[in-house]
Design a protein around this motif. Structure first.
Motif, mmCIF file in Angstrom:
data_model
loop_
_atom_site.group_PDB
_atom_site.id
_atom_site.type_symbol
_atom_site.label_atom_id
_atom_site.label_comp_id
_atom_site.label_asym_id
_atom_site.label_seq_id
_atom_site.Cartn_x
_atom_site.Cartn_y
_atom_site.Cartn_z
ATOM 1 N N GLU A 161 0.830 -1.203 0.000
ATOM 2 C CA GLU A 161 0.000 0.000 0.000
ATOM 3 C C GLU A 161 0.867 1.257 0.000
ATOM 4 O OE1 GLU A 161 -3.448 2.235 2.605
ATOM 5 O OE2 GLU A 161 -3.210 0.070 2.829
ATOM 6 N N GLU A 162 1.963 1.236 0.731
ATOM 7 C CA GLU A 162 2.879 2.381 0.729
ATOM 8 C C GLU A 162 3.430 2.623 -0.675
ATOM 9 O OE1 GLU A 162 5.884 1.630 3.704
ATOM 10 O OE2 GLU A 162 4.354 1.306 5.238
ATOM 11 N N ASN A 163 3.772 1.560 -1.400
ATOM 12 C CA ASN A 163 4.278 1.708 -2.762
ATOM 13 C C ASN A 163 3.214 2.265 -3.701
ATOM 14 O OD1 ASN A 163 6.841 0.794 -2.111
ATOM 15 N ND2 ASN A 163 6.400 -1.320 -2.670
ATOM 16 N N LEU A 164 1.966 1.841 -3.504
ATOM 17 C CA LEU A 164 0.869 2.373 -4.307
ATOM 18 C C LEU A 164 0.680 3.864 -4.025
ATOM 19 C CD1 LEU A 164 -1.416 1.835 -6.320
ATOM 20 C CD2 LEU A 164 -2.871 1.249 -4.366
ATOM 21 N N ARG A 165 0.680 4.243 -2.750
ATOM 22 C CA ARG A 165 0.551 5.668 -2.394
ATOM 23 C C ARG A 165 1.711 6.481 -2.957
ATOM 24 N NH1 ARG A 165 -3.502 6.414 1.287
ATOM 25 N NH2 ARG A 165 -4.102 4.588 2.522
ATOM 26 N N ALA A 166 2.920 5.938 -2.883
ATOM 27 C CA ALA A 166 4.094 6.633 -3.419
ATOM 28 C C ALA A 166 3.986 6.787 -4.939
ATOM 29 C CB ALA A 166 5.373 5.887 -3.044
ATOM 30 N N THR A 167 3.405 5.788 -5.602
ATOM 31 C CA THR A 167 3.208 5.871 -7.050
ATOM 32 C C THR A 167 2.264 7.012 -7.382
ATOM 33 O OG1 THR A 167 3.612 3.516 -7.356
ATOM 34 C CG2 THR A 167 2.336 4.629 -9.078
ATOM 35 N N PHE A 168 1.129 7.055 -6.711
ATOM 36 C CA PHE A 168 0.155 8.115 -6.983
ATOM 37 C C PHE A 168 0.715 9.489 -6.622
ATOM 38 C CE2 PHE A 168 -3.394 4.784 -6.511
ATOM 39 C CZ PHE A 168 -3.347 4.494 -7.858
#
Length: 177
Positions: A161-168
């Motif tokens: 989830e942290e990687n997804l948030r960082a992507t966005f």
């Protein structure tokens, strides 16, 4: 689309709309060239934020096989677009299997009837027919390079989830490169 179990920011999947078990099953050089053009465009665009990409597909066979691990976890054509700015993942993957170099992505048509692994990096196209690899082999290898044991896409690691948030967050900011 962003992948479930995003191993690092910018990890995406390109999947077919129509149901195929692998991109090789398109078995049409023109269609495969169009897919490659799309992959190149998407990876090139995302590289502005995440650096260069390595492309990997575990194409499923059209019929079940008896050897454990010879089929992909998800039986629908999808290619991982994984950020690899230092080429650490791509160079590692290239040493792990006996890859056969292809002239181009469209040569996957010759793998239409079986299971295969595809690697695209730094202009190289390569494949291994009927690889004997364990379930989630790609994710296991990437996790090893990244120094983590988080490879199972079905588990809810907070880092995914942290990687997804960082992507966005990255995509909502001006391009970094």
């Amino acid at each position: 689309m962003p992948t479930i179990g995003m191993m690092r920011p910018g990890h995406y999947l390109l999947a077919t709309r129509a149901h195929y078990l692998s991109f090789g099953q398109l078995a049409d050089r023109t269609a495969l060239r169009a897919v490659h053009d799309q992959l190149t465009a998407v990876a090139g665009h995302l590289a502005q934020w995440f650096g260069s990409y390595v492309l990997v597909e575990h194409g499923s066979a059209s019929v079940p096989t008896v050897r454990l691990g010879s089929r992909a976890c998800i039986e629908h054509a999808h290619i991982h677009l994984l950020p690899d700015p230092g080429d650490t993942v791509g160079s590692h993957l290239q040493t792990q299997l006996n890859w056969q170099e292809l002239a181009g992505f469209e040569d996957l048509e010759s793998y239409a009837g079986g299971s295969y692994m595809y690697l695209g990096r730094l202009g190289l196209h390569a494949a291994v027919a009927d690889p004997e690899v364990p379930s989630q082999w790609l994710r296991r290898e990437v996790a090893a390079v990244l120094g983590t044991d988080m490879f199972d896409w079905a588990l809810a690691y907070p880092e995914y989830e942290e990687n997804l948030r960082a992507t966005f967050a990255a995509l909502s900011a001006p391009a970094a490169l």
